[in-house]
Design a protein around this motif. Sequence first.
Motif, PDB file in Angstrom:
ATOM      1  N   LEU A   1     -64.410 -35.153  11.117  1.00  0.00           N
ATOM      2  CA  LEU A   1     -65.569 -35.910  10.624  1.00  0.00           C
ATOM      3  C   LEU A   1     -66.258 -36.667  11.760  1.00  0.00           C
ATOM      4  CD1 LEU A   1     -64.191 -37.345   7.252  1.00  0.00           C
ATOM      5  CD2 LEU A   1     -65.975 -35.606   7.548  1.00  0.00           C
ATOM      6  N   ILE A   2     -65.487 -37.262  12.664  1.00  0.00           N
ATOM      7  CA  ILE A   2     -66.079 -37.968  13.803  1.00  0.00           C
ATOM      8  C   ILE A   2     -66.872 -37.007  14.678  1.00  0.00           C
ATOM      9  CG2 ILE A   2     -65.578 -39.267  15.908  1.00  0.00           C
ATOM     10  CD1 ILE A   2     -63.120 -40.397  14.465  1.00  0.00           C
ATOM     11  N   ALA A   3     -66.319 -35.806  14.902  1.00  0.00           N
ATOM     12  CA  ALA A   3     -67.025 -34.794  15.693  1.00  0.00           C
ATOM     13  C   ALA A   3     -68.338 -34.389  15.031  1.00  0.00           C
ATOM     14  CB  ALA A   3     -66.132 -33.575  15.899  1.00  0.00           C
ATOM     15  N   MET A   4     -68.353 -34.347  13.705  1.00  0.00           N
ATOM     16  CA  MET A   4     -69.580 -34.008  12.992  1.00  0.00           C
ATOM     17  C   MET A   4     -70.604 -35.139  13.080  1.00  0.00           C
ATOM     18  SD  MET A   4     -67.729 -32.261   9.682  1.00  0.00           S
ATOM     19  CE  MET A   4     -69.218 -32.035   8.702  1.00  0.00           C
TER      20      MET A   4
ATOM     21  N   PHE B   1     -62.618 -17.462  24.859  1.00  0.00           N
ATOM     22  CA  PHE B   1     -61.507 -18.006  25.653  1.00  0.00           C
ATOM     23  C   PHE B   1     -61.499 -19.533  25.599  1.00  0.00           C
ATOM     24  CE2 PHE B   1     -61.603 -14.037  28.588  1.00  0.00           C
ATOM     25  CZ  PHE B   1     -60.794 -13.354  27.691  1.00  0.00           C
ATOM     26  N   VAL B   2     -62.698 -20.137  25.613  1.00  0.00           N
ATOM     27  CA  VAL B   2     -62.784 -21.598  25.519  1.00  0.00           C
ATOM     28  C   VAL B   2     -62.176 -22.078  24.203  1.00  0.00           C
ATOM     29  CG1 VAL B   2     -64.354 -23.569  25.310  1.00  0.00           C
ATOM     30  CG2 VAL B   2     -64.801 -21.808  27.026  1.00  0.00           C
ATOM     31  N   VAL B   3     -62.511 -21.400  23.117  1.00  0.00           N
ATOM     32  CA  VAL B   3     -62.003 -21.798  21.793  1.00  0.00           C
ATOM     33  C   VAL B   3     -60.483 -21.692  21.748  1.00  0.00           C
ATOM     34  CG1 VAL B   3     -62.020 -21.245  19.331  1.00  0.00           C
ATOM     35  CG2 VAL B   3     -64.153 -21.162  20.640  1.00  0.00           C
ATOM     36  N   ILE B   4     -59.937 -20.574  22.240  1.00  0.00           N
ATOM     37  CA  ILE B   4     -58.477 -20.398  22.243  1.00  0.00           C
ATOM     38  C   ILE B   4     -57.819 -21.467  23.117  1.00  0.00           C
ATOM     39  CG2 ILE B   4     -56.585 -18.832  22.851  1.00  0.00           C
ATOM     40  CD1 ILE B   4     -58.495 -16.509  22.287  1.00  0.00           C
ATOM     41  N   HIS B   5     -58.404 -21.707  24.273  1.00  0.00           N
ATOM     42  CA  HIS B   5     -57.871 -22.715  25.195  1.00  0.00           C
ATOM     43  C   HIS B   5     -57.829 -24.091  24.548  1.00  0.00           C
ATOM     44  CE1 HIS B   5     -58.849 -25.391  28.907  1.00  0.00           C
ATOM     45  NE2 HIS B   5     -57.597 -25.539  28.544  1.00  0.00           N
ATOM     46  N   LEU B   6     -58.938 -24.518  23.944  1.00  0.00           N
ATOM     47  CA  LEU B   6     -58.999 -25.857  23.388  1.00  0.00           C
ATOM     48  C   LEU B   6     -58.220 -25.985  22.088  1.00  0.00           C
ATOM     49  CD1 LEU B   6     -62.658 -26.906  24.212  1.00  0.00           C
ATOM     50  CD2 LEU B   6     -60.559 -27.285  25.491  1.00  0.00           C
TER      51      LEU B   6
ATOM     52  N   ILE C   1     -57.045 -39.764  20.928  1.00  0.00           N
ATOM     53  CA  ILE C   1     -57.897 -39.456  19.771  1.00  0.00           C
ATOM     54  C   ILE C   1     -59.269 -38.995  20.244  1.00  0.00           C
ATOM     55  CG2 ILE C   1     -59.073 -40.457  17.765  1.00  0.00           C
ATOM     56  CD1 ILE C   1     -56.620 -42.357  17.516  1.00  0.00           C
ATOM     57  N   GLY C   2     -59.801 -39.683  21.259  1.00  0.00           N
ATOM     58  CA  GLY C   2     -61.094 -39.277  21.803  1.00  0.00           C
ATOM     59  C   GLY C   2     -61.070 -37.882  22.390  1.00  0.00           C
ATOM     60  N   PHE C   3     -59.978 -37.536  23.081  1.00  0.00           N
ATOM     61  CA  PHE C   3     -59.863 -36.188  23.635  1.00  0.00           C
ATOM     62  C   PHE C   3     -59.881 -35.147  22.531  1.00  0.00           C
ATOM     63  CE2 PHE C   3     -57.601 -38.069  27.514  1.00  0.00           C
ATOM     64  CZ  PHE C   3     -58.733 -37.953  28.309  1.00  0.00           C
ATOM     65  N   THR C   4     -59.142 -35.388  21.450  1.00  0.00           N
ATOM     66  CA  THR C   4     -59.108 -34.396  20.364  1.00  0.00           C
ATOM     67  C   THR C   4     -60.486 -34.231  19.736  1.00  0.00           C
ATOM     68  OG1 THR C   4     -58.335 -36.094  18.793  1.00  0.00           O
ATOM     69  CG2 THR C   4     -56.658 -34.741  19.865  1.00  0.00           C
ATOM     70  N   VAL C   5     -61.219 -35.336  19.596  1.00  0.00           N
ATOM     71  CA  VAL C   5     -62.584 -35.228  19.069  1.00  0.00           C
ATOM     72  C   VAL C   5     -63.460 -34.431  20.034  1.00  0.00           C
ATOM     73  CG1 VAL C   5     -64.663 -36.521  18.442  1.00  0.00           C
ATOM     74  CG2 VAL C   5     -62.415 -37.372  17.746  1.00  0.00           C
ATOM     75  N   GLY C   6     -63.329 -34.716  21.328  1.00  0.00           N
ATOM     76  CA  GLY C   6     -64.104 -33.975  22.324  1.00  0.00           C
ATOM     77  C   GLY C   6     -63.803 -32.493  22.313  1.00  0.00           C
ATOM     78  N   TYR C   7     -62.539 -32.134  22.102  1.00  0.00           N
ATOM     79  CA  TYR C   7     -62.181 -30.719  22.058  1.00  0.00           C
ATOM     80  C   TYR C   7     -62.774 -30.029  20.835  1.00  0.00           C
ATOM     81  CZ  TYR C   7     -58.780 -31.783  25.739  1.00  0.00           C
ATOM     82  OH  TYR C   7     -58.177 -32.168  26.903  1.00  0.00           O
ATOM     83  N   ILE C   8     -62.870 -30.754  19.721  1.00  0.00           N
ATOM     84  CA  ILE C   8     -63.509 -30.171  18.534  1.00  0.00           C
ATOM     85  C   ILE C   8     -64.982 -29.888  18.810  1.00  0.00           C
ATOM     86  CG2 ILE C   8     -64.177 -30.575  16.134  1.00  0.00           C
ATOM     87  CD1 ILE C   8     -61.670 -32.258  15.796  1.00  0.00           C
TER      88      ILE C   8
END
Length: 473
Positions: free
Chosen positions: A389-392, A322-327, A122-129
């Motif tokens: 929401l967590i990323a925000m 490229f970063v956006v597509i990658h993540l 879950i933390g990784f997905t937030v970090g990617y956002i």
Amino acid sequence: MDERATNGRDRNNVAIQLDVDGHPKRTGTLVTATAHIITTVIGSGILSLPWAIAQLGWVAGPVALVSFSAITLFASVLLADFYRSPDPVSGRRNYTYIHVVNANLGGRHSTLSGIAQYVNLIGFTVGYIITSANSMVAIKRSNCFHKYGHSAGCHTKNNPFIITFGIIQIVLSQVRDIHQLSFLSVVTTTMCFCHASIAIGLSIAQVARRPHVKTSLIGVFDSGDKSAMDNLWSAFTALGNLAFAYGFSDVLIEIQDTLRSSKPENKVMKQASFVGICTSTLFYMSCGLMGYAAFGINTPGNILAGFGFFEPFWLVDLANLFVVIHLTGAYQICGQPVFAFVENWMRVKWPNAKLVNEEYAFYIPRYGVFSLTLFRMIWRTIYVILTTLIAMMFPFFNDFVGLIGAIAFWPLTVYFPIKMHIEREKIPKFSFRWLWMQALSILCLITSIAAAVGSIGGIIRSLQAFKLFQSVS
């Protein structure tokens, strides 16, 4: 074990091929597994490496980077042998990290590994956002700087871009499982090579243009700009960033479960881990050292979105794209195990509930039959909204990345693989082999605790001047 495929049909009477265990036929290869690993490893972590090297200096920075690489590779080789048990070649499959720990250690170890794995995913997905939104913002700001000059503020709110990335993930999250993401991983692996190469190239050009930046053998401890305690927190956070850069053990078993059985999965996974980690380390070392050489003690926290580079603006824009597509793909690689865990639990809990089990099939041109359940659609949408929401709420790139790296590294990458290996091989207590493995585990635990403390301290300092949902770059 006979792994020949059999024919079956799904709930909509669509013909499918099944492995002997009743799961959809696995088609993964060394190439796709390596792509999954590189997609997960060379994530947002690479963008913070020059900053991390700047905090640690020319000596400790590269040593720490190579050490994390070697430890991750060693633990990955151990972990690959536990996909099947009790025999690593012909034993029963363990589909997830939790299944592996439960089969080999059981009890509270299984519970603890599950908590650690899914909290970290879950933390990784937030970090990617957070990282993707930073890159989207950087594209807009780069064009503004090019038009109005590098001294212009060009400040931009982050939230619209965080929401945009979340909407994209809501759509992609409806893909059934990780087995259907091989093509996406290949694409995102290509993207990560592209943005990493651009970052390295821009750093080399920066060094050629401005060779007299201040660097140090001992990093922030050679700087008088901050207190000794602040420097220590920064160094600890940098260790967390390096740990985050090698965080793929969470999904190693899930990646291994995509491999076809024509060759022993553990051997293929070890090869994929070696190629993936060595390739990642090569890019990490190049990007980290060249980024530090280009900017010295003023290295930005995000090498592409922190605006050390302004020109050529179109190349900076392309790298961030490229970063956006990658993540976009990396979010799915880390999110799919979370989706699967909840959905499998619901199917066991309510095996006859139509909301959970009823499949609805749709034909999509050039894709084929796409199926979903109402629960899958609702649950995955809610998950993406919550992570958005967590990323925000906590858009602090380096500190958040450092905290997740610190939490993830010791238990999942080091402790459980070593513990299971000792148990399976029945290594005698206090033997030389037992002692050095335990010493390695304890050293990594101390490093993780230090990184977590430093990152939490950084987040607390950032929150003192932060307005909730008002993040601006």
